[in-house]
Design an enzyme around this catalytic site. Sequence first.
Site, PDB file in Angstrom:
ATOM      1  N   HIS A  55     -11.450  -3.622   1.689  1.00 33.72           N
ATOM      2  CA  HIS A  55     -11.998  -3.120   0.408  1.00 33.72           C
ATOM      3  C   HIS A  55     -12.525  -4.270  -0.458  1.00 33.72           C
ATOM      4  O   HIS A  55     -12.375  -4.252  -1.684  1.00 33.72           O
ATOM      5  CB  HIS A  55     -10.945  -2.332  -0.384  1.00 33.72           C
ATOM      6  CG  HIS A  55     -10.488  -1.067   0.289  1.00 33.72           C
ATOM      7  ND1 HIS A  55     -10.970   0.178  -0.046  1.00 33.72           N
ATOM      8  CD2 HIS A  55      -9.578  -0.853   1.282  1.00 33.72           C
ATOM      9  CE1 HIS A  55     -10.378   1.103   0.705  1.00 33.72           C
ATOM     10  NE2 HIS A  55      -9.535   0.496   1.521  1.00 33.72           N
ATOM     11  N   ASN A 128      -8.561   7.153  -1.197  1.00 32.62           N
ATOM     12  CA  ASN A 128      -9.868   7.050  -0.559  1.00 32.62           C
ATOM     13  C   ASN A 128     -10.688   8.297  -0.872  1.00 32.62           C
ATOM     14  O   ASN A 128     -10.193   9.216  -1.530  1.00 32.62           O
ATOM     15  CB  ASN A 128      -9.698   6.927   0.961  1.00 32.62           C
ATOM     16  CG  ASN A 128      -9.396   5.502   1.407  1.00 32.62           C
ATOM     17  OD1 ASN A 128      -9.637   4.553   0.678  1.00 32.62           O
ATOM     18  ND2 ASN A 128      -8.865   5.375   2.610  1.00 32.62           N
TER      19      ASN A 128
HETATM   20  C1  HEM Z   1      -6.862  -2.346  -0.446  1.00 35.36           C
HETATM   21  C2  HEM Z   1      -3.424  -2.769   2.916  1.00 35.36           C
HETATM   22  C3  HEM Z   1      -3.881   1.923   4.017  1.00 35.36           C
HETATM   23  C4  HEM Z   1      -6.743   2.466   0.174  1.00 35.36           C
HETATM   24  C5  HEM Z   1      -5.914  -2.865   0.396  1.00 35.36           C
HETATM   25  C6  HEM Z   1      -5.468  -4.212   0.392  1.00 35.36           C
HETATM   26  C7  HEM Z   1      -4.507  -4.341   1.321  1.00 35.36           C
HETATM   27  C8  HEM Z   1      -4.337  -3.050   1.933  1.00 35.36           C
HETATM   28  C9  HEM Z   1      -3.689  -5.577   1.670  1.00 35.36           C
HETATM   29  C10 HEM Z   1      -5.986  -5.319  -0.521  1.00 35.36           C
HETATM   30  C11 HEM Z   1      -5.180  -5.301  -1.813  1.00 35.36           C
HETATM   31  C12 HEM Z   1      -5.592  -6.373  -2.774  1.00 35.36           C
HETATM   32  O1  HEM Z   1      -5.834  -7.508  -2.351  1.00 35.36           O
HETATM   33  O2  HEM Z   1      -5.633  -6.090  -3.994  1.00 35.36           O
HETATM   34  C13 HEM Z   1      -3.230  -1.534   3.497  1.00 35.36           C
HETATM   35  C14 HEM Z   1      -2.256  -1.237   4.505  1.00 35.36           C
HETATM   36  C15 HEM Z   1      -2.394   0.075   4.832  1.00 35.36           C
HETATM   37  C16 HEM Z   1      -3.459   0.618   4.006  1.00 35.36           C
HETATM   38  C17 HEM Z   1      -1.258  -2.246   5.068  1.00 35.36           C
HETATM   39  C18 HEM Z   1      -1.650   0.910   5.832  1.00 35.36           C
HETATM   40  C19 HEM Z   1      -0.589   0.474   6.512  1.00 35.36           C
HETATM   41  C20 HEM Z   1      -4.644   2.493   3.043  1.00 35.36           C
HETATM   42  C21 HEM Z   1      -4.813   3.909   2.838  1.00 35.36           C
HETATM   43  C22 HEM Z   1      -5.612   4.051   1.738  1.00 35.36           C
HETATM   44  C23 HEM Z   1      -5.955   2.730   1.269  1.00 35.36           C
HETATM   45  C24 HEM Z   1      -4.158   4.982   3.678  1.00 35.36           C
HETATM   46  C25 HEM Z   1      -6.090   5.302   1.075  1.00 35.36           C
HETATM   47  C26 HEM Z   1      -5.488   6.465   1.175  1.00 35.36           C
HETATM   48  C27 HEM Z   1      -7.016   1.214  -0.308  1.00 35.36           C
HETATM   49  C28 HEM Z   1      -7.869   0.959  -1.447  1.00 35.36           C
HETATM   50  C29 HEM Z   1      -7.914  -0.423  -1.615  1.00 35.36           C
HETATM   51  C30 HEM Z   1      -7.083  -1.002  -0.592  1.00 35.36           C
HETATM   52  C31 HEM Z   1      -8.598   1.996  -2.285  1.00 35.36           C
HETATM   53  C32 HEM Z   1      -8.712  -1.190  -2.655  1.00 35.36           C
HETATM   54  C33 HEM Z   1      -7.980  -1.207  -3.981  1.00 35.36           C
HETATM   55  C34 HEM Z   1      -8.833  -1.898  -5.012  1.00 35.36           C
HETATM   56  O3  HEM Z   1      -9.883  -1.323  -5.360  1.00 35.36           O
HETATM   57  O4  HEM Z   1      -8.486  -3.005  -5.429  1.00 35.36           O
HETATM   58  N1  HEM Z   1      -5.231  -2.168   1.361  1.00 35.36           N
HETATM   59  N2  HEM Z   1      -3.947  -0.403   3.216  1.00 35.36           N
HETATM   60  N3  HEM Z   1      -5.357   1.807   2.082  1.00 35.36           N
HETATM   61  N4  HEM Z   1      -6.558   0.018   0.185  1.00 35.36           N
HETATM   62 FE1  HEM Z   1      -5.294  -0.176   1.688  1.00 35.36          FE
END
Ligand code: HEM
Length: 491
Positions: A55, A128
């Site tokens: 992201h 999402n």
């Molecule tokens: C961002 C991990 C699943 C939605 C991120 C980030 C990490 C991460 C490390 C970056 C965070 C940052 O640096 O601020 C994971 C892991 C998941 C997973 C380990 C599953 C084991 C999901 C799922 C969704 C999701 C299922 C949605 C339903 C998002 C969103 C962001 C993000 C929207 C961006 C947030 C922002 O705008 O700063 N994810 N994620 N992720 N993830 Fe996940």
Amino acid sequence: MTDNKALTTAEGIPVADNQNSLTAGSRGPVLMQDFYLIEKLAHFNRERIPERVVHAKGAAAFGTFTVTQDITRYSKAKVFAEIGKQTQVLVRFSTVGGEKGSADAERDPRGFAVKFYTEEGNWDLAGNNTPVFFIRDPLKFPDFVHTQKRNPQTNCKDANAIWDYWSLNPEALHQVTILFSDRGVPKSYRYMHGFGSHTFSLINEQGQRVWCKFHLKTKQGIQNLTSEEAVRVKGEDPDHATRDLFEAIEQKDYPQWDVSIQVMTEEQAAQHPDNPFDLTKVWKFSEYPLIEVGILELNRNPENYFAEVEQSAFSPSNVVPGISFSPDKVLQARIMSYPDAQRYRIGANYQQLPVNQPKCPVAHHQRDGAMALGNNGGNAPNYEPNSHEGSPQQNPAYAEPALDLGNVKCDRYNHREGNDDYSQAGDLYRIMTPDQQEQLIQNIVGSLSQAGTDIQKRQICHFFRADVNYGRRIAEGLGIVIDPAMIPTSA
Ligand code: HEM
């Protein structure tokens, strides 16, 4: 002459010349003494922070969440307290796989992360634009994401890896079907729905829990790009969705989403044919109809992208009283993963940055770390429990009901209950030689004599409970008159 502000260094020192370095003669070389030149170059070298590991490309805006229907029967969260109540929000939209400079019109899920600045702390719904996800076990996330990123040798996107993974992991099929449908490339962030995706829980004033899913339905209507249109848009303007959001808000064409929930009782969950905590599955609307909650509106653009968007930090761990987690394994892992990523990406004190700061009082015993802003807790104690008046205290009224998993209940169990903290300390005292006991008493008296009398008396009670002789000798050494209440009745 116009009345410009004075240019200064980062230390506030007025700058006489911002065009010419300080040199020995007009042809140079430059002098070490030109600390202003060094400051400019050195700070420039440090302008980048790591982009989000997923992201990375995103756009954000501030706005409001307004409650339109009463759901207090399900949740005591202050954000839902009354119809008409407004809460400030920050929403960041994103693509998933691309880098910070990648194109917006990729066929990729879109992140839809909402930060509600509530009066009981920040609640983040980091969802999402799809109601499901590719995995149901978090152990698979790094492998899955590797296939969406660049090939380790060619540094190009790798369709073979993508489909290799999906062909070996059929739980991804539901999300793959959405991704390759007409909704796979939203026209821009304004024309897509948002979903919390996971099952969360809501807890009401009576301490009753229901399971819930969050839905955000675009009021602009769903609009998408075909694959052909997306190719063209990527070429013409790789930042088209970022620009679209910014310009709509500048033109006061504020995008809105209807926020609603689906609710499942614990009894319904026990009867549900699928695992209601499986992130690859939806709950049917026919069985769990949408319940209206409120309206989300975006109406203010950030003034500075880096400060307010790049440094923003959303995390599924940010829930407030009345909203909580579920046994969804992926959610559980995300609760750990996001703050961990943010401590690395932004720094240990990322929650102190203005965009992440709660809009309510913050009171804890964490201190120090790189870039601690403000007064760092001032002269207040940095531990708890303590004997100081006015120190922040836990409030059991905020305790969540235990999570009953049938054969085991998840709760915060009192670690002292049923545990004997005294016998082994007493045994150790009793096996010491008289000389060792004397050294022990002298060492403790020497140290404890420097603490306050109330603390001395409280601690003496513990020595008495380990061994009456032990307690008596410490009390005598400190010159404390022994109160019979200090001695355990069984002694
Ligand atoms: C961002 C991990 C699943 C939605 C991120 C980030 C990490 C991460 C490390 C970056 C965070 C940052 O640096 O601020 C994971 C892991 C998941 C997973 C380990 C599953 C084991 C999901 C799922 C969704 C999701 C299922 C949605 C339903 C998002 C969103 C962001 C993000 C929207 C961006 C947030 C922002 O705008 O700063 N994810 N994620 N992720 N993830 Fe996940």
